[in-house]
Design an enzyme around this catalytic site. Sequence first.
Site, PDB file in Angstrom:
ATOM      1  N   TYR A   1       0.883  -1.350  -0.148  1.00  0.00           N
ATOM      2  CA  TYR A   1       0.006  -0.159   0.083  1.00  0.00           C
ATOM      3  C   TYR A   1       1.015   1.350   0.007  1.00  0.00           C
ATOM      4  O   TYR A   1       1.694   1.458   0.723  1.00  0.00           O
ATOM      5  CB  TYR A   1      -1.016   0.186   1.238  1.00  0.00           C
ATOM      6  CG  TYR A   1      -1.541   1.527   1.272  1.00  0.00           C
ATOM      7  CD1 TYR A   1      -2.628   1.763   0.563  1.00  0.00           C
ATOM      8  CD2 TYR A   1      -1.312   2.352   2.186  1.00  0.00           C
ATOM      9  CE1 TYR A   1      -3.240   3.137   0.311  1.00  0.00           C
ATOM     10  CE2 TYR A   1      -1.839   3.503   2.321  1.00  0.00           C
ATOM     11  CZ  TYR A   1      -2.777   3.774   1.439  1.00  0.00           C
ATOM     12  OH  TYR A   1      -3.299   5.094   1.292  1.00  0.00           O
TER      13      TYR A   1
ATOM     14  N   HIS B   1      -3.549  16.626  -4.072  1.00  0.00           N
ATOM     15  CA  HIS B   1      -3.807  16.703  -2.949  1.00  0.00           C
ATOM     16  C   HIS B   1      -3.742  18.269  -2.294  1.00  0.00           C
ATOM     17  O   HIS B   1      -3.919  18.621  -1.363  1.00  0.00           O
ATOM     18  CB  HIS B   1      -2.912  15.890  -1.928  1.00  0.00           C
ATOM     19  CG  HIS B   1      -3.640  14.243  -1.892  1.00  0.00           C
ATOM     20  ND1 HIS B   1      -3.672  13.669  -3.036  1.00  0.00           N
ATOM     21  CD2 HIS B   1      -3.874  13.536  -0.932  1.00  0.00           C
ATOM     22  CE1 HIS B   1      -4.087  12.416  -2.706  1.00  0.00           C
ATOM     23  NE2 HIS B   1      -4.280  12.305  -1.566  1.00  0.00           N
TER      24      HIS B   1
ATOM     25  N   ASN C   1       1.687  12.117   4.397  1.00  0.00           N
ATOM     26  CA  ASN C   1       0.944  11.441   5.636  1.00  0.00           C
ATOM     27  C   ASN C   1       1.714  12.205   6.908  1.00  0.00           C
ATOM     28  O   ASN C   1       2.721  12.722   6.845  1.00  0.00           O
ATOM     29  CB  ASN C   1       1.169   9.983   5.706  1.00  0.00           C
ATOM     30  CG  ASN C   1       0.088   9.272   5.099  1.00  0.00           C
ATOM     31  OD1 ASN C   1       0.091   8.313   5.164  1.00  0.00           O
ATOM     32  ND2 ASN C   1      -0.736  10.092   4.387  1.00  0.00           N
TER      33      ASN C   1
ATOM     34  N   TYR D   1     -16.122  36.048  42.701  1.00  0.00           N
ATOM     35  CA  TYR D   1     -15.335  34.692  42.486  1.00  0.00           C
ATOM     36  C   TYR D   1     -14.015  35.016  41.513  1.00  0.00           C
ATOM     37  O   TYR D   1     -13.048  34.417  41.529  1.00  0.00           O
ATOM     38  CB  TYR D   1     -16.375  33.910  41.706  1.00  0.00           C
ATOM     39  CG  TYR D   1     -17.330  33.109  42.521  1.00  0.00           C
ATOM     40  CD1 TYR D   1     -17.281  33.344  43.926  1.00  0.00           C
ATOM     41  CD2 TYR D   1     -18.194  32.108  42.017  1.00  0.00           C
ATOM     42  CE1 TYR D   1     -18.229  32.565  44.855  1.00  0.00           C
ATOM     43  CE2 TYR D   1     -19.029  31.380  42.780  1.00  0.00           C
ATOM     44  CZ  TYR D   1     -19.077  31.652  44.303  1.00  0.00           C
ATOM     45  OH  TYR D   1     -19.964  30.998  45.154  1.00  0.00           O
TER      46      TYR D   1
ATOM     47  N   ARG E   1     -11.584  35.921  43.989  1.00  0.00           N
ATOM     48  CA  ARG E   1     -11.333  34.938  45.022  1.00  0.00           C
ATOM     49  C   ARG E   1     -11.044  33.476  44.530  1.00  0.00           C
ATOM     50  O   ARG E   1     -10.321  32.850  44.970  1.00  0.00           O
ATOM     51  CB  ARG E   1     -12.659  34.879  45.893  1.00  0.00           C
ATOM     52  CG  ARG E   1     -12.557  34.231  47.182  1.00  0.00           C
ATOM     53  CD  ARG E   1     -13.822  33.738  47.935  1.00  0.00           C
ATOM     54  NE  ARG E   1     -14.974  34.501  47.441  1.00  0.00           N
ATOM     55  CZ  ARG E   1     -16.184  34.235  47.833  1.00  0.00           C
ATOM     56  NH1 ARG E   1     -16.458  32.928  48.311  1.00  0.00           N
ATOM     57  NH2 ARG E   1     -17.198  34.822  47.579  1.00  0.00           N
TER      58      ARG E   1
ATOM     59  N   PHE F   1      -1.083   8.145  11.288  1.00  0.00           N
ATOM     60  CA  PHE F   1      -1.302   9.217  10.860  1.00  0.00           C
ATOM     61  C   PHE F   1      -2.546  10.066  11.566  1.00  0.00           C
ATOM     62  O   PHE F   1      -2.868  11.280  11.407  1.00  0.00           O
ATOM     63  CB  PHE F   1      -1.737   9.402   9.495  1.00  0.00           C
ATOM     64  CG  PHE F   1      -2.491   8.167   8.915  1.00  0.00           C
ATOM     65  CD1 PHE F   1      -3.743   7.999   9.384  1.00  0.00           C
ATOM     66  CD2 PHE F   1      -2.036   7.353   7.881  1.00  0.00           C
ATOM     67  CE1 PHE F   1      -4.701   6.845   8.873  1.00  0.00           C
ATOM     68  CE2 PHE F   1      -2.685   6.481   7.474  1.00  0.00           C
ATOM     69  CZ  PHE F   1      -4.130   6.363   7.920  1.00  0.00           C
TER      70      PHE F   1
ATOM     71  N   GLU G   1     -11.827   6.150   4.420  1.00  0.00           N
ATOM     72  CA  GLU G   1     -11.219   6.691   5.547  1.00  0.00           C
ATOM     73  C   GLU G   1     -12.455   7.521   6.107  1.00  0.00           C
ATOM     74  O   GLU G   1     -13.156   8.561   6.024  1.00  0.00           O
ATOM     75  CB  GLU G   1     -10.653   8.071   4.972  1.00  0.00           C
ATOM     76  CG  GLU G   1      -9.334   7.332   4.319  1.00  0.00           C
ATOM     77  CD  GLU G   1      -8.488   8.693   3.670  1.00  0.00           C
ATOM     78  OE1 GLU G   1      -8.967   9.860   3.596  1.00  0.00           O
ATOM     79  OE2 GLU G   1      -7.546   8.252   2.849  1.00  0.00           O
TER      80      GLU G   1
END
Length: 496
Positions: A54, A84, A196, A278, A281, A327, A411
């Site tokens: 792969y 990409h 990746n 608050y 404090r 990844f 994915e």
Amino acid sequence: MTHYISAGHLTQDKIEEIILNGYQLALSEETRERIIHCRQYLDAKVAQSDKPIYGVTTGFGSLCKISIDEEQLSQLQINLMMSHACGVGERVPNSIVKIMLLLKVQSLSYGFSGCKLDTVERLIDFFNHDIYPVVYTQGSVGASGDLVPLAHLCLPLVGLGEVEYQGKIITGAEILQQMGWVSIRLGSKEGLALLNGTQNMSAFAVWAAIHAKRLSYTADVIAAMSLDAFDGTKDPFNLAVHLVRPHQGQIATAAHILDLLKGSELSAQPKENVQDPYSFRCIPQVHGACKDTLSYVKTVIDIEINATTDNPTVCPDEDLIISAGNFHGEPIALPMDFLAIAMSELSSISERRTYKLVSGTRGLPSFLVAEPGLNSGFMIPQYTAASIVSQNKTLCMPSSADSIPTSQGQEDHVSMGANAGTKLRQVILNTERVLAIELFNAAQALDFRRPLHSSPKIEQIHTAYRRVVPFIQHDEVMYPYIAKTVDFLRKENFDI
């Protein structure tokens, strides 16, 4: 100075030192040997194996079943990077791009990615020459790592994409020509190794953690000034209170506030009020919880930036090439969302102290101006702080709570960690502005307490601040003073 990339542990503090001091990067001899050894193993494996591997001899994502001929493996890597590079939106700031380059080199240096030595060294060339690839903030779902931003980061290695160099945007081809470099010829798997990984998410996380640490400390100093200016009591900071609920950050904050107010004439005055709101404090509890959150996030980030996060993982010594999921951004997406919530709370409690300072109580004039009515004084800076705090709250919706399947369902669960990183950066910047507005108000309020003085440490900060922002006698245009205060927070050393 030179930082040698090695198997040694890289820390956030070291990254900050490298960036601030302009270190050059270089590979140690041991690291060079690891990279070469892994590449030689991968090349031999491709030559010997008749089974698809792969990302090495196949397509990517849902195209993993399609085998690629050997003569097309280099073109496969180029095609991957080009297809990409789909980033949109604003540019990732250069300060974060530089961290991305460092983290990508660090990840590839372990010898589990299969990159060639010249590819890693070219990334180092970009870092050392302050060449910033143009990367965009939108496009990564944080699943197969940061595919889109890392594609933009690495396109210039092969003469594509754009970079910023010496203040100008030029093409990847132009920077190679200008520097006298040849385009990197990518080998099998190299495009995948470059794209990746979690280096975009991690760079945002490192940047945020560095700035959150600074703002956490600064918030204590500003809160101490506000407490004294509000005529608050130090009793809630007594360590006896915090030792019975011993959260580390809570104890550290209480001790810090007491140290900051040591020697204060205002603190030593008898107090008419039994207790404070608050927002004063509970400074140890709120600021302390933010410190503890930051400590946890830092631990997670330190693991991430010392990891190999591309896929498949190449293990030469075990004779294994394993396609898995290192990844995936979930391990840092969750902590980044957590840190955004913590920093939002730091801004929220800060705005509440600002509100109390302008409320016309405890002997302070309404809106911190001598002639309220004729003058609006500090009425509207609190509005601005309120607006920013509200935006922070909307940004605290966890990105990691969402997932949208991609790549035809291959994915099918993603982290959205890149979105967590960009949101976190905005929350950090917003918190800085809210703290600046509190300081703007606190310094004004402190001046109304004269002739009494706060502690030497607080007065030191007040004096330095008055060199850039004056006491406001009558209404003036306020936004330049807020901007100067933000700049003051970034440049002043609050480590007193």
